[in-house]
Design a protein around this motif. Structure first.
Motif, PDB file in Angstrom:
ATOM      1  N   UNK A 215      10.875  -9.973 -54.973  1.00 19.73           N
ATOM      2  CA  UNK A 215      11.069  -8.910 -53.987  1.00 19.73           C
ATOM      3  C   UNK A 215      12.011  -9.415 -52.895  1.00 19.73           C
ATOM      4  N   UNK A 216      12.943  -8.605 -52.524  1.00 19.77           N
ATOM      5  CA  UNK A 216      13.852  -8.952 -51.430  1.00 19.77           C
ATOM      6  C   UNK A 216      13.295  -8.277 -50.166  1.00 19.77           C
ATOM      7  N   UNK A 217      12.499  -8.976 -49.441  1.00 26.31           N
ATOM      8  CA  UNK A 217      11.971  -8.410 -48.198  1.00 26.31           C
ATOM      9  C   UNK A 217      12.368  -9.335 -47.065  1.00 26.31           C
ATOM     10  N   UNK A 218      13.003  -8.799 -46.060  1.00 21.34           N
ATOM     11  CA  UNK A 218      13.333  -9.685 -44.950  1.00 21.34           C
ATOM     12  C   UNK A 218      12.342  -9.465 -43.821  1.00 21.34           C
ATOM     13  N   UNK A 219      12.181 -10.511 -43.042  1.00 11.30           N
ATOM     14  CA  UNK A 219      11.193 -10.470 -41.974  1.00 11.30           C
ATOM     15  C   UNK A 219      11.630  -9.485 -40.897  1.00 11.30           C
ATOM     16  N   UNK A 220      10.672  -8.770 -40.322  1.00 12.51           N
ATOM     17  CA  UNK A 220      11.021  -7.836 -39.251  1.00 12.51           C
ATOM     18  C   UNK A 220      11.588  -8.592 -38.054  1.00 12.51           C
ATOM     19  N   UNK A 221      12.505  -7.981 -37.387  1.00 14.01           N
ATOM     20  CA  UNK A 221      13.144  -8.667 -36.285  1.00 14.01           C
ATOM     21  C   UNK A 221      13.508  -7.660 -35.214  1.00 14.01           C
ATOM     22  N   UNK A 222      13.012  -7.897 -34.034  1.00 11.63           N
ATOM     23  CA  UNK A 222      13.364  -7.014 -32.930  1.00 11.63           C
ATOM     24  C   UNK A 222      14.697  -7.453 -32.360  1.00 11.63           C
TER      25      UNK A 222
ATOM     26  N   UNK B  24      11.575 -16.497 -32.969  1.00  5.79           N
ATOM     27  CA  UNK B  24      11.870 -17.518 -33.975  1.00  5.79           C
ATOM     28  C   UNK B  24      13.139 -17.221 -34.795  1.00  5.79           C
ATOM     29  N   UNK B  25      13.321 -15.977 -35.293  1.00  3.71           N
ATOM     30  CA  UNK B  25      14.527 -15.762 -36.114  1.00  3.71           C
ATOM     31  C   UNK B  25      15.823 -16.001 -35.350  1.00  3.71           C
TER      32      UNK B  25
ATOM     33  N   UNK C 170       6.903 -10.173 -45.728  1.00  3.04           N
ATOM     34  CA  UNK C 170       8.088 -11.032 -45.777  1.00  3.04           C
ATOM     35  C   UNK C 170       7.694 -12.457 -46.171  1.00  3.04           C
TER      36      UNK C 170
ATOM     37  N   UNK D  12       9.650 -15.347 -54.173  1.00  5.24           N
ATOM     38  CA  UNK D  12      11.030 -15.528 -54.626  1.00  5.24           C
ATOM     39  C   UNK D  12      11.263 -16.953 -55.107  1.00  5.24           C
TER      40      UNK D  12
END
Lengths: 246, 205, 478
Positions: free
Chosen positions: B24-31, B154-155, C55, C62
């Motif tokens: 799955x290509x899920x990226x972390x949420x980022x404000x 963090x991101x 995520x 992955x």
């Protein structure tokens, strides 16, 4: 809408009053449930103990009994969870594609009682009357497997005469867990004793839940402690009226 | 007999053979936060202080005085590229042993990035911060963070940092909760963390 | 020397012993409820926690589904960064590699960062046999090591000990391992921590070889990450000349930016902090900074067996945060020793059978049943490991592994039940005997059920009989 009652094996054998309460309650709300006579058990006791092959014939019986209904309502979060989340595993195990299709058809139509009332019938006030001090124990499978959320509380809050008191550590397991209660009896009893202590601390006369299996365990501990606290299934409180108070 | 490497890789291949699941290509949420946001600096200061670090905000002119006031008695070591003048400090030349560093009371460093949400300071051990040992062994660490180094979360920090550099992420002084889950500050790392937050270098105040 | 878990009894027996220890029950209840509350508070601060969990799960998934490529890439980048990469199929191989490196430097001792994987492989015991002392430097691990005890929690291995017990261990045991505890040692946590600082300081300052695990290994950059609190990790990772890191092959993540969800998820789930005090990252050798000889041992030891299990594979996503332990009602009452492994609690109940296989050891076969399937573990898991589903699948594997031989009473009972439940007529006939069964159980108990629980009174008639007699309550219900 054709609605079937899945009474569950434990209610059939040990708690017919719960099944009767569901019938009475739904009839009052204008729903005539049918009781498919061929039904037996959802198979969860086998699945959760690891006996998948043994669950296959039980699942076939389940599918035969409940095929064709628009909704299957059951007074058990655990058995609803089994039908919605475990039947597909058993069906895959059987290698029978027809069985897998039948499960895919029926599983989404299985509702735990509070879900059926709130989501399908759209009611929270079912016109019940129950003049007692009551504490509610959310059972694990209704809470986490089904995600019934606060539906049972909303139904209980609308009951006239009821005094609902909060249960500390409510969302912690009572320790029943099916065969866990026997295979790991010491741990199960330790968990049950803590649950009973919390229940007694509320001063409630009645502990209510949506699963008689958990209530058998909790009630067994409370009874052994001579606590005087009674266990009552959610359906029976919701079915109670001024004319028929228990 | 096959070597361990070939055998492990073969086992991995076999274990995943017939596995049809697509990753799955899920990226972390980022404000998204505006840069140079004064509220971020406030949050950073508050969150660092939450860990029971000492936090001070000061102007560029006051910085040297504030550092002097924060220094304990005893020797001070500074990294070779520190942009702040610390009188009588030992400038690290990389030769002091761990045992020798243990006799030094304090270290003054700069930082690479501050993370507001978590109250974290990241050192990437460039010459303004020095090698890892000097900010580890002395018992007091005075760390200067510039306001424009503070990022939201963090991101944002991960995006700025260079993975080829060693890094130390610091969130408060050394701590343990190993005894009855009671938090105790100060075990092996510096027991005092003193953070000075100052305006960006190029701002004339 | 730390003890080992070899020859532990099956879970229900071990649990019975733990349940009888009221001090242990008290210590565990206090510790788990404290940490549960801390976790809940910091998780509630993150508005998109559920997205973050997705995520985190995706990052690990992955890497696992592309593990061969990622491991080869990790080896390349580590090597390019100056590290030496070793591969170990099992515990013995890994231990021999670490011992060999220590011996090559004539080291008689190593300092260790807290690491689950080196406990899993019994590294300390293996090094001791080679005449090399392995000093645990995490406070809780030190308590366990000095007390000749076993770890009982992933994050706080000495969770079963209270402050008075810890003081006694320090007083009686520190002297034999190095600097003794001060004479005026009290049971204040701050005083005990200070004693540990003094005791370990000399070991850090003289150590030639450091040993660690890694929380994450970034394939793209050859970066290892160690997450810790006390600074003992930084000491071991920075001061020695030689660093050996034993890394399970499931620790790999593909990309540098993959560290983002992980570093947000882990501290909040683990210690209940927004961020842990110290995170160290290193990419091979940094000239003039830290160890100038860096080794990485990539370890299988059952992980490829787990990877081959399509349902159980998700357990390899585990980042050892121990949130599942802290919410588990079974763990809270039995503690970690009952699981007979360095991996206790819900994750241990699936990970041990997955790593070691079922059907050959009653202790391992008992673990998937050490759960009421309440689901609290799944709810808190930062990488969304559906532990209840894996438990149920592992139970099926245990049952299947024992099919074919002489059936156990339980298997007979399940076959009997399946027979009865196939036809409602059979069930109906049996139900008429329910009352008799209940009376029998009451009279001839105690059974596993009636030891501390009463049975309900059996009803006069079953629901299905009532339905037939009254036409679903429409006829006179008398």
């Amino acid at each position: 809408m054709r609605v079937a009652l899945m009474v569950t094996c434990i209610n059939d054998a040990l708690y017919p009053s719960t099944g009767q309460a569901v019938v009475r309650l739904l009839r009052r709300l204008g729903v005539e449930v049918e009781f498919p006579q061929a039904q037996t058990c959802c198979g969860q006791p086998m699945v959760n103990t690891g006996y998948l092959d043994e669950a296959v014939p039980v699942l076939r019986t389940f599918v035969d009994a409940f095929a064709g209904y628009d909704a299957v309502v059951t007074p058990s979060g655990s058995c609803a969870g089994s039908a919605r989340h475990q039947h597909s595993i058993v069906a895959v195990r059987s290698g029978d594609e027809a069985l897998q299709e039948a499960v895919a058809e029926i599983a989404p139509k299985v509702y735990e009682l509070s879900e059926f009332l709130v989501d399908v019938l759209g009611v929270t006030d079912v016109g019940a009357y129950y003049p007692h001090r009551v504490t509610y124990h959310p059972t694990c499978h209704s809470l986490r497997m089904l995600g019934v959320g606060d539906r049972p509380q909303r139904l209980l809050e609308a009951v006239r005469g009821i005094r609902l008191v909060g249960l500390p550590g409510a969302d912690e397991c009572c320790g029943f867990g099916g065969t866990f209660a026997v295979k790991n009896a010491d741990t199960s009893i330790a968990m049950g004793a803590d649950k009973a202590r919390h229940i007694r601390g509320t001063g409630a006369e009645i502990v209510v839940a949506g699963d008689n299996s958990c209530l058998t365990h909790i009630g067994g501990v409370l009874s052994r402690q001579r606590s005087g606290v009674r266990t009552v299934h959610l359906a029976e409180i919701l079915a109670s009226t001024e004319e028929v108070t228990r | 007999m096959t070597d361990a490497r070939s055998e492990i890789l073969a086992r991995v291949r076999e274990a995943l053979a017939g596995s049809t699941v697509d990753p799955v290509e899920t990226s972390a949420p980022r404000e998204v936060h505006p840069v140079a946001n004064p509220e971020l600096v406030d949050l950073f200061a508050e969150r660092v202080a939450d860990y029971r670090a000492v936090v001070e905000r000061c102007s560029a002119e006051d910085l040297e005085d504030r550092i002097a006031a924060a220094l304990p008695t005893g020797q001070v070591i500074v990294p070779p590229g520190l942009s702040i003048r610390i009188p009588d400090a030992i400038v690290d030349d990389g030769t002091l042993t761990a045992a020798r560093l243990d006799l030094i009371a304090a270290v003054v460093t700069e930082a690479r990035v501050g993370i507001a949400e978590t109250g974290t300071i990241v050192l990437d051990h460039t010459p303004d911060q020095g090698r890892r040992a000097i900010s580890l062994v002395p018992d007091t660490h005075i760390c200067v963070v510039r306001e424009d180094q503070v990022v939201a979360d963090v991101p944002d920090a991960i995006a700025l940092l260079d993975p080829s550099r060693p890094q130390t992420w610091i969130s408060g002084p050394s701590a343990t909760s190993d005894i009855e889950l009671d938090r105790v500050e100060g075990v092996h790392g510096p027991r005092t963390l003193h953070v000075l937050i100052t305006p960006p270098r190029d701002v004339i105040s | 020397m730390t003890g080992t878990f070899v020859g532990m009894p099956v879970f229900p027996e071990a649990a019975r012993e733990a349940l009888a220890d009221s001090q242990l029950r008290h210590n565990l209840a206090h510790a788990t409820s404290t940490i549960r509350a801390k976790r809940a508070k910091v998780v509630a601060e993150v508005p998109d926690w559920e997205e973050l969990r997705l995520a985190g799960a995706a990052v690990k998934e992955r890497a696992l589904l592309d593990l061969e490529t990622q491991l080869v890439r990790l080896e390349e980048t580590l090597t390019a960064n100056g590290a030496t990469v070793h591969w170990a199929r099992d515990a013995a191989e890994a231990n021999a590699i670490v011992a060999g490196i220590a011996k090559a430097h004539a080291a008689t001792e190593v300092v260790k960062v807290k690491s689950m994987v080196t406990q899993e492989i019994g590294l300390n015991e293996a090094l001791a046999e080679e005449g090399i002392a392995a000093w645990e430097t995490d406070l809780a691990e030190l308590i366990v090591q000095l007390g000749d005890d076993l770890p009982s929690h992933i994050l706080v291995p000495a969770i079963h000990r209270n402050r008075a017990e810890i003081r006694d261990i320090f007083r009686s045991k520190m002297g034999a391992a190095g600097r003794p505890a001060p004479d005026d040692l009290t049971d204040e946590p701050a005083v005990l921590a200070a004693a540990a600082r003094e005791h370990l300081r000399e070991k850090f300052l003289r150590a030639k070889v450091g040993v660690s695990g890694a929380n994450f290994a970034v394939a793209e950059t050859g970066t290892l990450v160690v997450v810790e609190s006390e600074g003992n990790g930084r000491m071991c990772l920075t001061l020695p000349d030689v660093l050996v890191s034993v890394v399970g092959i499931e620790k790999v993540v593909a990309r540098w930016e993959d560290l983002d969800p992980m570093l947000r998820l882990l501290p909040r789930s683990s210690t209940g902090e927004r961020m842990n005090p110290y995170t160290s990252m290193w990419s091979g050798i940094a000239p003039g900074d830290g160890p100038q000889e860096v080794h990485v041992v990539l370890l299988d030891n059952g992980r490829t067996r787990a990877l081959a299990d399509e349902v159980g594979r998700q357990a390899l996503r585990c980042i050892r945060c121990s949130a599942c332990l802290n919410v588990c009602p079974v763990y809270e009452r039995t503690g970690g020793h009952a699981y007979g492994s360095v991996y206790p609690g819900p994750i241990g109940a699936i990970l041990n059978p997955l790593l070691k296989g079922v059907g050959h050891d009653d202790q391992i076969d008992s673990l998937p049943y050490a759960s009421s399937l309440c689901g609290a573990c799944f709810e808190v898991c930062p990488v969304r490991i559906d532990i209840p589903s894996v438990l149920v699948d592992q139970r099926a594997q245990v049952v299947d592994a024992h099919r074919g031989g002489v059936p156990k009473p339980e298997a007979m009972a399940m076959k009997g039940a399946a027979y009865v439940l196939k036809r409602s007529r059979r069930l109906s006939a049996l139900e008429r005997l329910t009352g008799l069964g209940m009376r029998f159980a009451r009279r001839f108990g105690p059974t596993a059920w009636t030891g501390a629980r009463d049975l309900p009174d059996a009803p006069g008639e079953s629901f299905r009989d009532w339905w037939q007699r009254t036409d679903g309550g429409r006829k006179d219900d008398a």
